[in-house]
Write an enzyme that holds these catalytic residues in place. Structure first.
Site, short mmCIF file in Angstrom:
data_model
loop_
_atom_site.label_atom_id
_atom_site.label_comp_id
_atom_site.label_asym_id
_atom_site.label_seq_id
_atom_site.Cartn_x
_atom_site.Cartn_y
_atom_site.Cartn_z
N LEU A 105 0.83 -1.20 0.00
CA LEU A 105 0.00 0.00 0.00
C LEU A 105 0.87 1.25 0.00
O LEU A 105 0.65 2.17 -0.78
CB LEU A 105 -0.83 0.03 1.29
CG LEU A 105 -2.32 -0.21 1.22
CD1 LEU A 105 -2.58 -1.58 0.64
CD2 LEU A 105 -2.95 -0.10 2.59
N VAL A 109 -5.92 4.44 5.30
CA VAL A 109 -6.47 3.39 4.43
C VAL A 109 -6.06 2.02 4.95
O VAL A 109 -6.24 1.02 4.27
CB VAL A 109 -5.99 3.55 2.97
CG1 VAL A 109 -6.67 4.73 2.31
CG2 VAL A 109 -4.47 3.68 2.91
N ALA A 110 -5.47 1.97 6.18
CA ALA A 110 -4.93 0.70 6.67
C ALA A 110 -5.95 0.01 7.59
O ALA A 110 -6.69 -0.89 7.15
CB ALA A 110 -3.60 0.93 7.36
N ARG A 111 -6.00 0.41 8.86
CA ARG A 111 -6.96 -0.15 9.81
C ARG A 111 -7.32 0.92 10.83
O ARG A 111 -6.44 1.66 11.29
CB ARG A 111 -6.38 -1.36 10.56
CG ARG A 111 -6.39 -2.67 9.80
CD ARG A 111 -7.79 -3.29 9.64
NE ARG A 111 -7.73 -4.55 8.92
CZ ARG A 111 -7.79 -4.70 7.59
NH1 ARG A 111 -7.91 -3.64 6.82
NH2 ARG A 111 -7.74 -5.90 7.05
N GLU A 132 -16.82 -0.92 12.25
CA GLU A 132 -17.34 -0.87 10.89
C GLU A 132 -18.57 -1.75 10.79
O GLU A 132 -18.56 -2.86 11.35
CB GLU A 132 -16.26 -1.34 9.90
CG GLU A 132 -15.05 -0.41 9.90
CD GLU A 132 -13.93 -0.86 8.95
OE1 GLU A 132 -14.14 -1.84 8.21
OE2 GLU A 132 -12.87 -0.23 8.95
N HIS A 151 -14.71 1.47 3.78
CA HIS A 151 -13.72 0.39 3.67
C HIS A 151 -13.82 -0.28 2.30
O HIS A 151 -13.93 -1.51 2.21
CB HIS A 151 -13.88 -0.64 4.80
CG HIS A 151 -12.62 -1.44 5.02
ND1 HIS A 151 -12.27 -1.97 6.23
CD2 HIS A 151 -11.62 -1.78 4.17
CE1 HIS A 151 -11.12 -2.62 6.13
NE2 HIS A 151 -10.71 -2.52 4.87
P1 NAD Z 1 2.40 -5.20 3.38
O1 NAD Z 1 2.73 -6.34 4.26
O2 NAD Z 1 2.78 -5.26 1.94
O3 NAD Z 1 3.04 -3.86 3.98
C1 NAD Z 1 3.01 -3.50 5.34
C2 NAD Z 1 4.31 -2.77 5.64
O4 NAD Z 1 4.25 -2.19 6.95
C3 NAD Z 1 5.52 -3.70 5.63
O5 NAD Z 1 6.53 -3.12 4.83
C4 NAD Z 1 5.95 -3.75 7.10
O6 NAD Z 1 7.34 -3.93 7.25
C5 NAD Z 1 5.52 -2.38 7.55
N1 NAD Z 1 5.37 -2.24 9.01
C6 NAD Z 1 4.82 -3.10 9.89
N2 NAD Z 1 4.87 -2.59 11.14
C7 NAD Z 1 5.48 -1.39 11.05
C8 NAD Z 1 5.83 -0.38 11.97
N3 NAD Z 1 5.57 -0.53 13.28
N4 NAD Z 1 6.42 0.74 11.50
C9 NAD Z 1 6.69 0.90 10.19
N5 NAD Z 1 6.39 -0.03 9.26
C10 NAD Z 1 5.79 -1.15 9.68
O7 NAD Z 1 0.84 -4.99 3.53
P2 NAD Z 1 -0.10 -4.08 2.58
O8 NAD Z 1 -0.69 -4.91 1.51
O9 NAD Z 1 0.63 -2.84 2.25
O10 NAD Z 1 -1.28 -3.75 3.58
C11 NAD Z 1 -1.02 -3.02 4.79
C12 NAD Z 1 -2.28 -2.99 5.64
O11 NAD Z 1 -3.27 -2.19 5.00
C13 NAD Z 1 -2.93 -4.37 5.78
O12 NAD Z 1 -2.41 -5.04 6.91
C14 NAD Z 1 -4.39 -4.04 5.94
O13 NAD Z 1 -4.72 -3.90 7.29
C15 NAD Z 1 -4.56 -2.69 5.24
N6 NAD Z 1 -5.29 -2.79 3.95
C16 NAD Z 1 -6.44 -2.06 3.78
C17 NAD Z 1 -7.14 -2.13 2.58
C18 NAD Z 1 -8.40 -1.33 2.36
O14 NAD Z 1 -9.29 -1.80 1.68
N7 NAD Z 1 -8.52 -0.14 2.89
C19 NAD Z 1 -6.67 -2.94 1.54
C20 NAD Z 1 -5.48 -3.65 1.72
C21 NAD Z 1 -4.79 -3.56 2.93
#
Ligand code: NAD
Length: 308
Positions: A146, A224-226, A255, A274
């Site tokens: 992301l 856009v994460a959680r 949600e 979401h």
């Molecule tokens: P990903 O695993 O590719 O990337 C997550 C990144 O965060 C990794 O590089 C990891 O090293 C880093 N990270 C973890 N903890 C950290 C910290 N404390 N400080 C800094 N960096 C840290 O995952 P992604 O596909 O990019 O998805 C990330 C999150 O986004 C998912 O876990 C999910 O909760 C959320 N997501 C939301 C949607 C949506 O529809 N809004 C869609 C996809 C994912």
């Protein structure tokens, strides 16, 4: 044992059409079935699901169709010796576009014009309010799929992109990387801060009052994460106090976002349900990934996106 069946748990319907998803596996050489909560599994079954169920621990392999697998008990999978995989790696374009869409709207006020449009009101904003995202600083917190998707697109718009990640490995389009210990330094000068880390015990409440106070008064938060990564009560207080200027939010602590939640009522907050990853071919993106991991399993290879 080899997998002899792919079971699609009906909870996938939370995000994608389950029949269309099942049809996307027509070229797989095992039967594909949509199953409910009363289904029993054995080690020859593969399961793809949105939600976790205890019964999945009897299967041979389980795939969480989401990138965020925080609802799945990874220890239980490790103890049962059942590989669990997730859908990281496919949301760079979809969620990246949503995040950039929020930023452009918040800068150029599309959301405000649309609000006035519902009243047939030719609204002319204060001269000082609109700005271009070009040359504005964006801090992307978390530079995985992301985060990189957001960074790449923001860079293409001429934004000054910095990021927070645990390793200092460079990322295309990101001019400076900060360690998570230096989060405050990273966000202090940013006009936009985008959260792109997973929800873990470490990241829960990562954004609370001290972070909102550190951010510029004219800064916008993009999540856009959680939801729980940004403390919702603190975020509401920060918006009320003017510690930050606004937000673009796709995710929430509860949600669907309850009707009486104050976040609905801020003019400078854009809310989406979401659906940051929603497109008309999302089910195909997930199916391609599931097929790839399925073939790896059958070949006895390491599984892509294995999280337990
Ligand atoms: P990903 O695993 O590719 O990337 C997550 C990144 O965060 C990794 O590089 C990891 O090293 C880093 N990270 C973890 N903890 C950290 C910290 N404390 N400080 C800094 N960096 C840290 O995952 P992604 O596909 O990019 O998805 C990330 C999150 O986004 C998912 O876990 C999910 O909760 C959320 N997501 C939301 C949607 C949506 O529809 N809004 C869609 C996809 C994912």
């Amino acid at each position: 044992p080899q997998l002899e069946r792919l079971c699609i748990h009906e909870s996938v319907a939370n995000k994608i059409p389950k029949d269309g998803f099942a049809e996307a596996f027509s070229d797989l050489d095992v039967p594909v079935e949509i199953v409910g909560d009363d289904e029993e599994f054995d080690r020859t079954d593969a399961v793809a699901s949105f939600r976790p169920r205890d019964s999945f621990l009897d299967a041979g392999w389980v795939h969480c169709i989401r990138a965020g697998y925080d609802e799945f008990d990874t220890d239980a999978y490790a103890d049962a010796g059942v590989p669990l995989t997730n859908s990281t790696g496919i949301h760079d374009t979809t969620v990246g576009e949503i995040a950039v869409g929020y930023m452009v709207s918040l800068a150029r006020m599309l959301h405000i014009y649309r609000d006035h449009q519902t009243e047939n009101d030719w609204y002319e904003p204060p001269y000082e309010r609109p700005f271009t995202v070009e040359n504005e600083r964006l801090c992307v917190v978390g530079l995985g799929t992301l985060g990189q998707g957001i960074a790449e697109r923001a860079d293409a718009l001429g934004m000054d992109v910095v990021g927070v990640r645990r390793s200092d490995e460079p990322v295309p389009g990101v001019s400076e990387i900060y360690h998570p210990d230096d989060l405050h330094e990273a966000i202090a000068d940013a006009r936009f801060v985008a959260i792109a880390v997973p929800h873990t015990p470490k990241t829960e409440g990562m954004f609370s009052t001290p972070e909102f106070e550190t951010m510029r008064d004219d800064a916008f938060l993009i999540n856009v994460a959680r939801g729980p990564i940004a403390d919702e009560d603190d975020l509401i207080a920060a918006l009320e106090n003017g510690d930050i200027a606004g937000a673009g939010l796709d995710v929430f602590e509860t949600e669907p976002l309850p009707e009486d939640n104050p976040l609905w009522d801020f003019e400078e907050v854009i809310i989406s349900p979401h659906r940051g990853s929603a497109t008309n071919r999302y089910h195909l993106d997930i199916a391609d990934l599931v097929k790839e991991i399925f073939h790896q399993y059958q070949a006895g290879e390491d599984l892509r996106n294995r999280v337990a």
